[in-house]
Scaffold this motif. Structure first.
Motif, PDB file in Angstrom:
ATOM      1  N   SER A  75     -43.093  88.478 -44.087  1.00  0.00           N
ATOM      2  CA  SER A  75     -44.448  88.427 -44.647  1.00  0.00           C
ATOM      3  C   SER A  75     -45.428  88.088 -43.523  1.00  0.00           C
ATOM      4  O   SER A  75     -45.911  86.960 -43.412  1.00  0.00           O
ATOM      5  N   TYR A  76     -45.721  89.080 -42.705  1.00  0.00           N
ATOM      6  CA  TYR A  76     -46.586  88.870 -41.542  1.00  0.00           C
ATOM      7  C   TYR A  76     -47.982  88.391 -41.928  1.00  0.00           C
ATOM      8  O   TYR A  76     -48.653  87.743 -41.128  1.00  0.00           O
ATOM      9  N   GLU A  77     -48.410  88.692 -43.133  1.00  0.00           N
ATOM     10  CA  GLU A  77     -49.737  88.242 -43.564  1.00  0.00           C
ATOM     11  C   GLU A  77     -49.829  86.721 -43.625  1.00  0.00           C
ATOM     12  O   GLU A  77     -50.918  86.153 -43.584  1.00  0.00           O
ATOM     13  N   LEU A  78     -48.686  86.026 -43.671  1.00  0.00           N
ATOM     14  CA  LEU A  78     -48.678  84.562 -43.753  1.00  0.00           C
ATOM     15  C   LEU A  78     -48.531  83.893 -42.389  1.00  0.00           C
ATOM     16  O   LEU A  78     -48.565  82.666 -42.299  1.00  0.00           O
ATOM     17  N   ASP A  79     -48.372  84.693 -41.316  1.00  0.00           N
ATOM     18  CA  ASP A  79     -48.235  84.128 -39.967  1.00  0.00           C
ATOM     19  C   ASP A  79     -49.491  83.384 -39.563  1.00  0.00           C
ATOM     20  O   ASP A  79     -50.614  83.790 -39.889  1.00  0.00           O
ATOM     21  N   ASP A  80     -49.314  82.317 -38.786  1.00  0.00           N
ATOM     22  CA  ASP A  80     -50.454  81.565 -38.253  1.00  0.00           C
ATOM     23  C   ASP A  80     -51.314  82.429 -37.342  1.00  0.00           C
ATOM     24  O   ASP A  80     -52.520  82.212 -37.219  1.00  0.00           O
ATOM     25  N   ASP A  81     -50.708  83.411 -36.685  1.00  0.00           N
ATOM     26  CA  ASP A  81     -51.440  84.282 -35.763  1.00  0.00           C
ATOM     27  C   ASP A  81     -52.236  85.377 -36.477  1.00  0.00           C
ATOM     28  O   ASP A  81     -52.959  86.129 -35.826  1.00  0.00           O
ATOM     29  N   ASN A  82     -52.106  85.487 -37.792  1.00  0.00           N
ATOM     30  CA  ASN A  82     -52.856  86.497 -38.546  1.00  0.00           C
ATOM     31  C   ASN A  82     -54.280  85.983 -38.756  1.00  0.00           C
ATOM     32  O   ASN A  82     -54.526  85.101 -39.578  1.00  0.00           O
ATOM     33  N   VAL A  83     -55.185  86.547 -37.980  1.00  0.00           N
ATOM     34  CA  VAL A  83     -56.593  86.124 -38.045  1.00  0.00           C
ATOM     35  C   VAL A  83     -57.490  87.350 -38.159  1.00  0.00           C
ATOM     36  O   VAL A  83     -57.093  88.466 -37.803  1.00  0.00           O
ATOM     37  N   THR A  84     -58.696  87.120 -38.642  1.00  0.00           N
ATOM     38  CA  THR A  84     -59.681  88.197 -38.747  1.00  0.00           C
ATOM     39  C   THR A  84     -60.249  88.508 -37.365  1.00  0.00           C
ATOM     40  O   THR A  84     -59.952  87.818 -36.384  1.00  0.00           O
ATOM     41  N   ALA A  85     -61.087  89.524 -37.300  1.00  0.00           N
ATOM     42  CA  ALA A  85     -61.691  89.935 -36.025  1.00  0.00           C
ATOM     43  C   ALA A  85     -62.510  88.812 -35.400  1.00  0.00           C
ATOM     44  O   ALA A  85     -62.615  88.717 -34.174  1.00  0.00           O
ATOM     45  N   ASN A  86     -63.084  87.919 -36.233  1.00  0.00           N
ATOM     46  CA  ASN A  86     -63.876  86.812 -35.674  1.00  0.00           C
ATOM     47  C   ASN A  86     -63.045  85.543 -35.482  1.00  0.00           C
ATOM     48  O   ASN A  86     -63.591  84.481 -35.201  1.00  0.00           O
ATOM     49  N   GLY A  87     -61.706  85.638 -35.643  1.00  0.00           N
ATOM     50  CA  GLY A  87     -60.822  84.519 -35.334  1.00  0.00           C
ATOM     51  C   GLY A  87     -60.504  83.592 -36.490  1.00  0.00           C
ATOM     52  O   GLY A  87     -59.805  82.598 -36.295  1.00  0.00           O
ATOM     53  N   ALA A  88     -60.987  83.891 -37.694  1.00  0.00           N
ATOM     54  CA  ALA A  88     -60.711  83.029 -38.853  1.00  0.00           C
ATOM     55  C   ALA A  88     -59.292  83.285 -39.376  1.00  0.00           C
ATOM     56  O   ALA A  88     -58.823  84.419 -39.409  1.00  0.00           O
TER      57      ALA A  88
END
Length: 174
Positions: A75-88
């Protein structure tokens, strides 16, 4: 009738002949051979429920096939590294990070069926419940799983083929 045990699903598909799933598209009053050709040329898209059904089926009747053909995608969507384009921080599947990880996973598992993690959890619960079901355990205690059958049609000689989930010749059921 020819009965073959231990044939993989891929090998079953390669057997000469037609099965019910295909030939039913030619049956009257609406079916024609053009419908059969269309189904062969453009197989239907698998829905989530069809994918889950296939995996429950494989896990129940052919666990080695399940291990060879399927892989669970994290579930890559739950990774800590999954951020939006602005870093959120994000749990979205629309981020560049998520999409990139999915592509990497697909390439690393080319030729295998990919099961999303959430679907796998549901499938695991289904398999666990089936294993605990008393009557199912009785049925599956004797016999053989995934038995391929072929027989020539008496009038036409056309080879008919089928694959039964479970065959118990001694008890007379499939």
């Amino acid at each position: 009738m020819n009965i073959v045990h231990g044939l993989s699903f891929v090998d079953y598909l390669a057997l000469p002949g037609v099965n019910q799933s295909l030939i039913r598209h030619a049956l009257p009053p609406w079916g024609t051979m053009a419908h059969v050709k269309d189904v062969r040329d453009r197989p239907p898209d698998l829905t989530k429920w069809m994918r889950m059904g296939q995996l429950v089926h494989a896990g129940t009747f052919d666990p080695l096939r399940m291990m060879d053909e399927y892989v669970v995608m994290p579930s890559y969507e739950l990774d800590d590294d999954n951020v939006t384009a602005n870093g959120a921080a994000s749990i979205s599947k629309a981020t560049s990070y998520y999409k990139g990880r999915v592509v990497e996973f697909q390439h690393a598992n080319d030729g295998r069926r990919i099961v999303p993690g959430g679907e796998y959890d549901d499938i695991r619960r289904m398999l666990d419940n089936l294993a605990k079901h008393r009557r199912a355990a009785e049925y599956f205690s004797q016999g053989r799983p995934e038995v391929s059958l072929t027989v020539p049609h008496p009038q036409t000689g056309l080879i008919l083929k089928g694959r039964t989930d479970w065959l118990n010749m001694d008890a007379g059921y499939f």
